[in-house]
Design a protein around this motif. Sequence first.
Motif, PDB file in Angstrom:
ATOM      1  N   PHE A   1      31.540  -7.727 -41.139  1.00  0.00           N
ATOM      2  CA  PHE A   1      32.610  -6.517 -41.016  1.00  0.00           C
ATOM      3  C   PHE A   1      34.021  -7.275 -40.464  1.00  0.00           C
ATOM      4  CE2 PHE A   1      29.241  -4.498 -41.202  1.00  0.00           C
ATOM      5  CZ  PHE A   1      28.728  -3.992 -42.348  1.00  0.00           C
ATOM      6  N   GLN A   2      34.960  -6.863 -41.200  1.00  0.00           N
ATOM      7  CA  GLN A   2      36.442  -7.002 -40.346  1.00  0.00           C
ATOM      8  C   GLN A   2      36.146  -7.501 -38.810  1.00  0.00           C
ATOM      9  OE1 GLN A   2      39.424  -4.280 -42.309  1.00  0.00           O
ATOM     10  NE2 GLN A   2      40.832  -6.233 -41.453  1.00  0.00           N
ATOM     11  N   GLU A   3      35.782  -5.806 -38.080  1.00  0.00           N
ATOM     12  CA  GLU A   3      35.576  -6.093 -36.733  1.00  0.00           C
ATOM     13  C   GLU A   3      34.039  -6.800 -36.507  1.00  0.00           C
ATOM     14  OE1 GLU A   3      33.496  -2.404 -37.249  1.00  0.00           O
ATOM     15  OE2 GLU A   3      34.460  -3.659 -39.087  1.00  0.00           O
ATOM     16  N   LEU A   4      34.050  -7.577 -35.888  1.00  0.00           N
ATOM     17  CA  LEU A   4      32.824  -8.391 -35.463  1.00  0.00           C
ATOM     18  C   LEU A   4      31.220  -7.654 -35.258  1.00  0.00           C
ATOM     19  CD1 LEU A   4      34.514 -11.367 -34.366  1.00  0.00           C
ATOM     20  CD2 LEU A   4      33.761 -11.191 -37.161  1.00  0.00           C
ATOM     21  N   SER A   5      30.318  -7.700 -36.079  1.00  0.00           N
ATOM     22  CA  SER A   5      29.699  -7.203 -35.309  1.00  0.00           C
ATOM     23  C   SER A   5      28.800  -7.947 -34.346  1.00  0.00           C
ATOM     24  CB  SER A   5      28.528  -6.876 -36.927  1.00  0.00           C
ATOM     25  OG  SER A   5      29.399  -6.046 -37.504  1.00  0.00           O
ATOM     26  N   LEU A   6      28.848  -8.892 -33.307  1.00  0.00           N
ATOM     27  CA  LEU A   6      28.871  -9.416 -32.686  1.00  0.00           C
ATOM     28  C   LEU A   6      28.142  -8.971 -31.087  1.00  0.00           C
ATOM     29  CD1 LEU A   6      30.228 -12.427 -33.310  1.00  0.00           C
ATOM     30  CD2 LEU A   6      27.524 -12.281 -33.919  1.00  0.00           C
ATOM     31  N   CYS A   7      26.910  -9.620 -30.741  1.00  0.00           N
ATOM     32  CA  CYS A   7      27.366  -9.010 -29.262  1.00  0.00           C
ATOM     33  C   CYS A   7      27.636  -9.970 -28.311  1.00  0.00           C
ATOM     34  CB  CYS A   7      25.847  -8.425 -28.590  1.00  0.00           C
ATOM     35  SG  CYS A   7      25.028  -7.410 -29.400  1.00  0.00           S
ATOM     36  N   PRO A   8      28.406  -9.435 -27.316  1.00  0.00           N
ATOM     37  CA  PRO A   8      29.704 -10.241 -26.811  1.00  0.00           C
ATOM     38  C   PRO A   8      28.695 -10.772 -26.207  1.00  0.00           C
ATOM     39  CG  PRO A   8      30.814  -8.318 -26.286  1.00  0.00           C
ATOM     40  CD  PRO A   8      29.418  -7.925 -27.929  1.00  0.00           C
ATOM     41  N   ASN A   9      28.351 -10.076 -25.287  1.00  0.00           N
ATOM     42  CA  ASN A   9      26.879 -10.260 -23.171  1.00  0.00           C
ATOM     43  C   ASN A   9      26.539 -11.149 -24.362  1.00  0.00           C
ATOM     44  OD1 ASN A   9      25.952  -8.889 -25.610  1.00  0.00           O
ATOM     45  ND2 ASN A   9      24.497  -7.483 -23.188  1.00  0.00           N
ATOM     46  N   LEU A  10      25.857 -11.865 -25.605  1.00  0.00           N
ATOM     47  CA  LEU A  10      24.710 -12.973 -26.093  1.00  0.00           C
ATOM     48  C   LEU A  10      25.477 -13.927 -26.640  1.00  0.00           C
ATOM     49  CD1 LEU A  10      22.170 -10.369 -27.885  1.00  0.00           C
ATOM     50  CD2 LEU A  10      22.759 -10.756 -25.269  1.00  0.00           C
ATOM     51  N   SER A  11      24.513 -15.285 -26.162  1.00  0.00           N
ATOM     52  CA  SER A  11      25.117 -15.424 -26.732  1.00  0.00           C
ATOM     53  C   SER A  11      25.229 -16.335 -28.239  1.00  0.00           C
ATOM     54  CB  SER A  11      23.632 -17.582 -26.446  1.00  0.00           C
ATOM     55  OG  SER A  11      22.551 -17.091 -27.140  1.00  0.00           O
ATOM     56  N   VAL A  12      25.327 -17.519 -28.896  1.00  0.00           N
ATOM     57  CA  VAL A  12      25.372 -18.024 -30.433  1.00  0.00           C
ATOM     58  C   VAL A  12      24.686 -17.133 -30.881  1.00  0.00           C
ATOM     59  CG1 VAL A  12      26.314 -18.924 -32.417  1.00  0.00           C
ATOM     60  CG2 VAL A  12      27.482 -18.907 -30.404  1.00  0.00           C
ATOM     61  N   ALA A  13      23.295 -18.416 -29.999  1.00  0.00           N
ATOM     62  CA  ALA A  13      21.859 -18.407 -30.580  1.00  0.00           C
ATOM     63  C   ALA A  13      20.986 -17.068 -30.549  1.00  0.00           C
ATOM     64  CB  ALA A  13      20.796 -19.375 -29.989  1.00  0.00           C
ATOM     65  N   GLU A  14      21.237 -16.119 -29.492  1.00  0.00           N
ATOM     66  CA  GLU A  14      20.877 -14.881 -29.235  1.00  0.00           C
ATOM     67  C   GLU A  14      21.343 -13.876 -30.761  1.00  0.00           C
ATOM     68  OE1 GLU A  14      19.449 -14.809 -24.301  1.00  0.00           O
ATOM     69  OE2 GLU A  14      22.310 -14.206 -25.261  1.00  0.00           O
ATOM     70  N   ASN A  15      22.724 -13.974 -30.610  1.00  0.00           N
ATOM     71  CA  ASN A  15      23.175 -13.199 -32.194  1.00  0.00           C
ATOM     72  C   ASN A  15      22.348 -13.201 -32.972  1.00  0.00           C
ATOM     73  OD1 ASN A  15      25.238 -11.341 -31.318  1.00  0.00           O
ATOM     74  ND2 ASN A  15      25.956 -12.904 -30.228  1.00  0.00           N
ATOM     75  N   THR A  16      22.002 -14.559 -33.243  1.00  0.00           N
ATOM     76  CA  THR A  16      21.933 -15.156 -34.846  1.00  0.00           C
ATOM     77  C   THR A  16      20.741 -14.646 -35.133  1.00  0.00           C
ATOM     78  OG1 THR A  16      22.538 -16.946 -34.648  1.00  0.00           O
ATOM     79  CG2 THR A  16      20.643 -17.005 -35.862  1.00  0.00           C
ATOM     80  N   ARG A  17      19.611 -14.172 -33.422  1.00  0.00           N
ATOM     81  CA  ARG A  17      18.158 -13.634 -33.283  1.00  0.00           C
ATOM     82  C   ARG A  17      18.161 -12.467 -33.847  1.00  0.00           C
ATOM     83  NH1 ARG A  17      13.335 -10.823 -33.516  1.00  0.00           N
ATOM     84  NH2 ARG A  17      13.594  -9.661 -31.931  1.00  0.00           N
ATOM     85  N   ILE A  18      19.103 -11.809 -33.627  1.00  0.00           N
ATOM     86  CA  ILE A  18      19.648 -10.093 -33.919  1.00  0.00           C
ATOM     87  C   ILE A  18      19.708  -9.786 -35.440  1.00  0.00           C
ATOM     88  CG2 ILE A  18      21.220  -8.679 -33.563  1.00  0.00           C
ATOM     89  CD1 ILE A  18      21.687  -9.026 -31.077  1.00  0.00           C
TER      90      ILE A  18
END
Lengths: 309, 483
Positions: free
Chosen positions: B87-104
């Motif tokens: 999505f254009q506005e990103l769907s990442l959790c800012p409080n998590l690491s890159v790897a943790e965001n992958t888990r989501i």
Amino acid sequence: MINPRLLRAALPFLSLAVVLGATFYVQPRTMSYFGLNLMLQYAVPIALATIAQMFIITVNDLDLSIGPFVGLVGVIAATVLNGTPALGVAALVACVLAYGLVGALIHLRSLPSIVVTLGLSFVWLGIAVMILPSPGGKAPPLLRSIMTFSVPYVPFPIVAAIVIGAIVHLALMTTSFGVIARGAGGNPKALTRAGWSMLQTRVVMYMLAGLFGVLSGLSLLGLTTSADAHVADRYTLYSIAGVILGGGEFIGGRVSPMGAVVGALTLALAGAFLIFLRISPDWQIGAQGAILIVVLAMRALITSREARS
Amino acid sequence: MSTEAIRLDGVEKSFGAVRALAGVDLMVGAGECLGLVGHNGAGKSTLMNVLAGALAPDAGRLFVVGNEQTAGWSTTAAQAAGIRCVFQELSLCPNLSVAENTRIVHRALRGLGWKTRARALIRAKLDEIFPGHGIDPDDEIADLPIGKRQMAEIARAFTVTDHPLRLVILDEPTSSLDAVTAQQLLAYLSQEKARGTAIILISHLLGEILAVSDRIVVMKDGRTVAERPAQAFDRASLVSAMGSETDVEVATEQARSAPDLDAPIIVRARPHGPRQDSELIVRKGEIIGLAGLAGHGQTDMLLRIFAQKDVRLNAPMAIVAGDRQSDGIFNLWSIAENVTVRSLRAFTRFGLIDPAKEADMARRWRERIAIRTPDMANNILTLSGGNQQKALFARALGSDAELILMDDPMRGVDIGTKREVYGMIRSEAAAGRSFLWYTTEIDELTHCDRVYVFRNGGITEAIDAAGLTEQRVLQASFAEHAA
């Protein structure tokens, strides 16, 4: 120069060290196994209540009912649990389930958690007063013996706090479920888009909060030996202050279990420290507030430096 | 044409009275890259949300590899079908690491050692798409600059665990990437196509769309209006396909008299964007339009002028908010109170508000701007959306402001109300007031004496009323070399 991020993570521990150092300076006799045990004995229930609050704050809510809830648990344990254990256990399980229901209600009706839990605080208090109109009851002997358990060399409250912090840290910061829980606070929309149920996550977090609230009530009763509906009224503010002192933030899923426990220890110590300074109890809440403001001001300072670099 | 991956048949979606999708048919084949273009509000994001399972369509059918999936279509079903979105506005959790965001996004990443697997997964994909990316899987998202966040999100969309990857939808994926990483991504897309993954690319960078897509679909007003192989399009034909088919200008009832170039300048402002040389000027009695794609700095410009931040200005101002629910109305107040709030200072006597003067202003404006209500003391929410907006116009026009800033004020307003307000703006301008009008509707620009087209926070072109055409505005909106 020290990395500001590291500095911010170390701040709860530094605050604890400063308060501890000041206490030792004012009253050198506390620097002993017995002294620490005495000063920190109430740290365990405060730490458990703080962890309960932290679960709620993780999903961007706030629980203003945790204090009266801890009081209610103490009352149930000192009366029903002591008399008919099976009914007592059922009542405590019902308390945890009630927390889950509150979480579901808050989610489904998108209600502000502050309002709902503020209302509930009177409900918990009312039930507790109905069960036990005046202070009394008796702690089950098992609770009493757990809370007066003594560990060689290191005071029990310190060991207990470290164990609690470590277990919750493992569960929330390293498991795959913990990621979802913290993600729910960080960006709920992203989680929904990835197909996770925010309802489920919130209910689980509220039930965990209920569980730790129950543990807090039981451990407090083990120390006080008799119950009082009002005994834990201050815990609501202690628990919020503990989470924030420990480096947590009100929104964004940024919490630290170890920090929260250290924050609770700091608050417990600050109470003792103020007594040693002969500050009248009337002023203690204000003085604790001042300590909180100093620590938060330090954090704001570090954060602004972080933003600049 | 390769085998079909996803197909939509007559998909419709409305939000209240707004028809976001008016019967869209769309097919994308395995290993095909489909370019999707259209102006603001053409329905691209709604379409994407329907594909991702985030929005349920009101009508129409959805097929995955020929199997109908319409019933029970949800984000979980879309995930299981191998559909991923950036999505254009990103769907990442800012409080998590890159790897943790992958888990989501991967349910399979669980149990003992999940973090090690997540780290390896995202690192391998980042290395594959963006060699030399400089992102550590343990970096917290909040600590990464926006470009790297976008790289992490794009790489995450292409990671595979238990469900095979079938379709990846990229909405403006290069908006925060620099030229090198954008090239890396576009090169990777052709590799991914070779593996049979379907790709839908939404972008306002027409060069990018033309270079990468196999086929291009143009959307307008919730429909697909053109669909051709990419080779059959060029920049000009793509831009004209996005414009209105008729391309006639809305006849302005009476031509505005030529602007008086000797009139005093009341605003002089420089946008923050890349082109610092361009300057925005408003003279007394002018209507100035701000155009361009949504979110390219027009609202920022208005707010900076309103806050008088490094802007030269000598006139009292009022602003008409576009998002009236959050920035415009006081929804517990009466209509009269909503209209008069900007002018209360003029009604005070001995420090108190004179209710007679206040009621008088409310009554005058009810007649002048024809707010349809039996009683101005009614709550503002008793009015229809268009009449609420009229009350906001009355608040600004009834004040002592000489400059009126308007932040896309006609959103969701019916055509009749619009006509009335256009007339009022023109007569107020003739009486010496100045207007600075940001609008996403190109038709409205015909009321302006001069139009500034924004792109990436800067002004790409200033167009005078005489030279204004929809083509020219679109060309400037999509200008790719704003430097």
